[in-house]
Design an enzyme around this catalytic site. Sequence first.
Site, PDB file in Angstrom:
ATOM      1  N   CYS A  79      -3.783  -1.980   4.029  1.00  0.00           N
ATOM      2  CA  CYS A  79      -2.739  -2.798   5.703  1.00  0.00           C
ATOM      3  C   CYS A  79      -1.891  -1.537   6.216  1.00  0.00           C
ATOM      4  O   CYS A  79      -2.351  -1.138   6.774  1.00  0.00           O
ATOM      5  CB  CYS A  79      -2.822  -3.906   4.982  1.00  0.00           C
ATOM      6  SG  CYS A  79      -2.912  -4.859   5.915  1.00  0.00           S
ATOM      7  N   HIS A 169      -4.780  -6.842   1.185  1.00  0.00           N
ATOM      8  CA  HIS A 169      -4.121  -6.130  -0.607  1.00  0.00           C
ATOM      9  C   HIS A 169      -5.091  -6.320  -1.478  1.00  0.00           C
ATOM     10  O   HIS A 169      -5.022  -7.935  -2.122  1.00  0.00           O
ATOM     11  CB  HIS A 169      -3.440  -7.317  -0.246  1.00  0.00           C
ATOM     12  CG  HIS A 169      -2.007  -7.815   0.773  1.00  0.00           C
ATOM     13  ND1 HIS A 169      -1.343  -6.646   1.256  1.00  0.00           N
ATOM     14  CD2 HIS A 169      -2.632  -6.910   2.190  1.00  0.00           C
ATOM     15  CE1 HIS A 169      -0.409  -6.424   2.623  1.00  0.00           C
ATOM     16  NE2 HIS A 169      -1.413  -7.088   3.347  1.00  0.00           N
ATOM     17  N   GLU A 171      -2.706  -6.103  -4.507  1.00  0.00           N
ATOM     18  CA  GLU A 171      -1.375  -6.290  -5.215  1.00  0.00           C
ATOM     19  C   GLU A 171      -1.273  -7.704  -5.197  1.00  0.00           C
ATOM     20  O   GLU A 171      -0.342  -8.349  -5.928  1.00  0.00           O
ATOM     21  CB  GLU A 171      -0.623  -5.426  -5.241  1.00  0.00           C
ATOM     22  CG  GLU A 171       0.195  -5.975  -3.821  1.00  0.00           C
ATOM     23  CD  GLU A 171      -0.708  -5.582  -2.424  1.00  0.00           C
ATOM     24  OE1 GLU A 171      -1.799  -4.677  -1.924  1.00  0.00           O
ATOM     25  OE2 GLU A 171       0.074  -6.375  -1.035  1.00  0.00           O
TER      26      GLU A 171
HETATM   27  N1  GLN Z   1      -0.939  -6.192  10.762  1.00  0.00           N
HETATM   28  C1  GLN Z   1      -0.062  -5.421  10.516  1.00  0.00           C
HETATM   29  C2  GLN Z   1       0.126  -4.180  11.372  1.00  0.00           C
HETATM   30  O1  GLN Z   1      -0.376  -4.008  12.675  1.00  0.00           O
HETATM   31  C3  GLN Z   1      -0.633  -5.096   9.083  1.00  0.00           C
HETATM   32  C4  GLN Z   1      -0.758  -6.193   8.649  1.00  0.00           C
HETATM   33  C5  GLN Z   1      -0.388  -6.180   6.521  1.00  0.00           C
HETATM   34  O2  GLN Z   1      -0.163  -5.409   5.876  1.00  0.00           O
HETATM   35  N2  GLN Z   1      -0.935  -7.055   5.886  1.00  0.00           N
HETATM   36  O3  GLN Z   1       1.483  -3.384  10.807  1.00  0.00           O
END
Ligand code: GLN
Length: 187
Positions: A79, A169, A171
């Site tokens: 992410c 994610h 994890e």
């Molecule tokens: N929206 C976050 C970003 O732009 C990422 C979200 C996440 O890591 N769950 O950094």
Amino acid sequence: MRIAVLALQGDFAEHEAVFRRLDIPTCQLRQRRDLEQKFDALVLPGGESTVQGKLLRELGMFEELRTRISNGLPVMATCAGTILLAQQILDDPAVHLGTLGIAVRRNAYGRQLSSFHISGSFAGIQAVPMSFIRAPQIEFCVPNVEVLAEHEGRITAVRQGRQLAMTFHPELGSDTRIAEYFISEVV
Ligand code: GLN
């Protein structure tokens, strides 16, 4: 074998818990001198990419990590971590580590779908739980980037050499198979 987890912000504790379940030692990267520890691979957790990118620079860890990843340090990014690795962030002039040949769009799933959970296939591993939380989307990849997972026509996981990155994610539950894939196939 020891896995370093970037522990500046975000859900680094959940990643540490996954490796604990697998009996693989971890260490935290919180400040520049933590880079002197010996480690074989790196995890970039989810969280907020702008905050993580800013802290990496302010703490003087940015250049060293970018060099090590470019030189082949195995890395698993989830992410926000994937946003840190991306060579381009669409709608945003910022580039952070920029070592992975993908273009991402942040918060790509909009308000309605900002969080959801699915079970999907990843590199031939079936029924992997995947949580998307204000997830980015991978919109373009350079030719040597391998796509490992997709959901409804959107790329959700890729690999380029020793860089493994996903928009969800893996994890957050008890399924450790993506971390095991990282260890056995990438590290
Ligand atoms: N929206 C976050 C970003 O732009 C990422 C979200 C996440 O890591 N769950 O950094």
